[in-house]
Design a protein around this motif. Structure first.
Motif, PDB file in Angstrom:
ATOM      1  N   THR A   1       2.328   1.769  -3.343  1.00 29.99           N
ATOM      2  CA  THR A   1       1.306   2.270  -4.255  1.00 29.99           C
ATOM      3  C   THR A   1       1.081   3.763  -4.076  1.00 29.99           C
TER       4      THR A   1
ATOM      5  N   MET B   1       0.834  -1.204   0.000  1.00 29.61           N
ATOM      6  CA  MET B   1       0.000   0.000   0.000  1.00 29.61           C
ATOM      7  C   MET B   1       0.867   1.251   0.000  1.00 29.61           C
TER       8      MET B   1
ATOM      9  N   PHE C   1       1.796  10.360  -3.256  1.00 25.13           N
ATOM     10  CA  PHE C   1       0.805  10.663  -2.222  1.00 25.13           C
ATOM     11  C   PHE C   1       1.320  10.403  -0.817  1.00 25.13           C
TER      12      PHE C   1
ATOM     13  N   VAL D   1       4.430   5.891  -5.084  1.00 26.94           N
ATOM     14  CA  VAL D   1       4.797   6.078  -6.485  1.00 26.94           C
ATOM     15  C   VAL D   1       3.884   7.093  -7.148  1.00 26.94           C
ATOM     16  N   LEU D   2       2.708   7.308  -6.604  1.00 21.12           N
ATOM     17  CA  LEU D   2       1.849   8.366  -7.128  1.00 21.12           C
ATOM     18  C   LEU D   2       2.203   9.712  -6.525  1.00 21.12           C
TER      19      LEU D   2
END
Lengths: 285, 334
Positions: A214, A211, A220, A217-218
């Motif tokens: 994920t 998580m 966030f 890499v954006l």
């Protein structure tokens, strides 16, 4: 405890491989305690150097030595995973044991809440938290949020074991001897669910680190804190693959695959160990 | 039949509760946040043009009235729900004055199309291969397939997508690696457009399928290898029932029931996968929209995407749950 460990290493090749892989990663990650520089500083080395005797893993376009950078990143990510796993284990054990043993309306209410947590899609909510908190989103806050969402499956599993334990002789003896509910749960039932807790611990770590990757890499998360995800974020935002700094992508990817395979194999072999049928099959009985 | 309706009713209540709590949680997260939507809009407006202090003050007043941020919490909460139920979450800030819902609706067919097809393909391949591997336990081909599928499964989704991108983008460029359709076709219901869409969806779908395969494979293989040892299977084999009937009709069919339940859980998690897919492959859809909205600080679009995705995932899980008792006689009897 030690003999269990010895048996696993002797009869279960998956466990051994997993243990070796995770062991390597733990040693690598703990090296960051001896890092010669602060991993968040940039332009401390010549940028874009390929792997060599001086820079083992090369340097990236931000002038960081990848070896120390990745070591710190894996330390942070593993610690993050452990934090989430420990916190959510506490919730899942409490909920699972209480729901299974006490039963009645306590069970119904807890399982209703559980069902809601199973069904709420976590990713949009995490993005929303990031959107709202922005710069206040440090990794401990994120660990807390993930822990709040990481318990429901395992709580169900623990509940089903607790339901079985409830009607066993020793539970009745304990109750007739005047043990309080809290004591029965902690001293009598907890040891029985510990193997499950260990196996789900690994799974939960895998899930939470995934998580984090994920989200990172954006972009966030706090992108200046080195983690597995933010290393990839920076490599991607500098188009490392396109400009030919392949080691910036390839080395982290190899290390990540090693970590995840290792944790996964440990979780699988633990699960198998808990199931006595498959254990017998493996030992050739 | 009566018990099925009872079951369906209970599930429906649960669906409503999930949506209610999910959307409520969103409201409170944004309510307690330090971000003020009014200031966000003002910041964007004054960045673009030179507003006089009076103009800013009057805009602020108008916007406050529009968002209702000066009202007490419960009123705001109530207003929020009425707007959600009407499907109106305000105007998008990054594409002002397009309604945020319209942006979401534009992205939804892409996401749903990609998600549904790849989930379906993964489910079918994973279960068939897993089932066969569980039945023919010494077959080399299935063993090799299992090792590959299980090896890919624990790797974070992003890495797999990235490896595919490297292989097909740089080493062997045969498929388009970015976009939803080609630059040379116009979006319309024509054959070239549809072919272009399919071609562009191959790599994103491949990445989703590769990552999902292992889970189904492991689950199905374990289920089947347990069922194979049951007496009725041995009996059927001894009685000379055709091999294909035993595998397909007796073993796989029974093993499929728990897998359908697992489908509900997988759908819940797949949404985060598509966000990354869309980002990596530059695919148009709700995921790309969400990322753009977060980066642009577009308050209403973020809320709209989150509301729609929570509702969609909860509904998908609800539908799978409703199908479950139709397959499993034990659940039906309860």
């Amino acid at each position: 405890m030690f003999s269990v460990f010895r048996d696993l290493v002797r009869y279960n090749i998956e466990f051994t491989i997993g243990l070796i892989l995770v062991g390597i990663m733990v040693v690598f990650a703990s090296m960051s305690f001896f890092a010669p520089m602060d991993p968040s500083l940039i332009y401390m080395a010549i940028p874009d150097q390929p792997p060599s005797a001086q820079y083992w893993f090369g340097t990236n376009s931000r002038g960081q030595e990848l070896f120390w950078q990745l070591s710190a990143a894996f330390k942070n990510s593993l610690l993050f995973g452990i934090t989430v796993a420990v916190l959510s284990r506490i919730i899942s054990i409490t909920v699972g044991l209480a729901a299974g043993y006490i039963g009645g309306w306590v069970d119904r209410v807890l399982m209703f809440v559980n069902d809601i947590f199973v069904a709420v899609p976590i990713f949009p909510i995490l993005v929303l938290f990031y959107f709202v908190l922005r710069n206040n989103m440090d990794s401990f806050t994120m660990a807390l949020i993930l822990a709040c969402f990481g318990w429901p499956f395992d709580a169900r599993l623990i509940r089903s074991v607790a339901l079985g334990l409830k009607h066993r002789e020793f539970t009745r003896h304990a109750v007739f001897a005047g043990m309080s509910t809290r004591k029965v749960l902690l001293e009598e039932h907890l040891p029985y669910v510990m193997p499950i807790v260990f196996a789900t611990f690994m799974n939960n770590m895998l899930w939470s680190i995934g998580m984090e990757v994920t989200l990172a890499v954006l972009g966030f998360t706090n992108i200046n804190n080195p983690t597995i995800g933010t290393v990839l974020y920076w490599a991607n935002s500098h188009s490392a693959m396109v400009v030919g700094v392949w080691w910036w992508i390839v080395i982290p990817v190899i290390l990540i695959v090693m970590t995840f395979l290792g944790l996964f194999l440990l979780a699988v072999s633990m699960n198998e160990y808990i199931d006595p049928r498959s254990r017998l099959r493996r030992m050739g009985a | 039949m009566h018990s099925y309706l009872w079951f369906a009713g209970k599930r429906l209540l649960q669906l409503l509760a999930v949506i209610f709590f999910g959307v409520s949680a969103m409201f409170f997260v944004t309510y307690l946040s330090p971000i003020d939507p009014v200031e966000q809009v003002l910041g964007r407006l004054s960045a673009r043009s030179n507003l006089s202090p009076e103009a800013i003050a009057s805009t602020r007043e108008a916007l406050t009235a529009m968002f209702g941020t000066d009202q007490p919490m419960m009123t705001q909460y109530f207003n929020f729900w009425t707007r959600v139920l009407r499907g109106d979450l305000g105007a998008s800030l990054m594409a002002f004055p397009t309604p945020a819902m319209e942006l979401v609706m534009r992205g939804m067919p892409w996401t749903l199309g990609l998600l549904l097809t790849s989930t379906f393909i993964t489910f079918v391949i994973g279960n068939v291969m897993g089932g066969l591997a569980g039945y023919f336990q010494n077959n080399r081909f299935f063993k090799a397939f299992g090792i590959v599928a299980m090896g890919i499964q624990p790797i974070p989704y992003y890495i797999v997508a990235f490896i595919i991108l490297i292989i097909f983008g740089f080493l062997w460029p045969v498929l388009p690696i970015s976009g939803g359709f080609g630059m040379d076709v116009r979006p319309a219901l024509t054959l070239p457009f549809i072919l272009s869409v399919l071609q562009h969806s191959l790599l994103p779908a491949l990445s989703l399928v590769l990552v999902g395969l292992g889970g189904w494979f492991i689950g199905m293989r374990a289920l089947v290898s347990n069922i194979v040892t049951e007496d009725y299977v041995t009996y059927a084999e001894l009685a000379g029932v055709k091999r294909s009937t035993v595998v397909g009709g007796y073993v796989m069919r029974n093993a499929l029931v728990p897998q359908i339940t697992a489908l509900a859980m997988v759908i819940g998690g797949v949404f985060s996968g598509t966000i990354i897919t869309e980002q990596v492959f530059n695919y148009p859809g709700m995921g790309s929209l969400l990322v753009d909205a977060v980066n642009a600080g577009d308050y209403s679009t973020v809320l709209a995407v989150c509301t729609v995705s929570i509702t969609a995932v909860a509904t998908a899980i609800f539908i799978v749950d409703l199908l479950h008792p139709l397959l499993d006689p034990r659940v039906r009897a309860e």
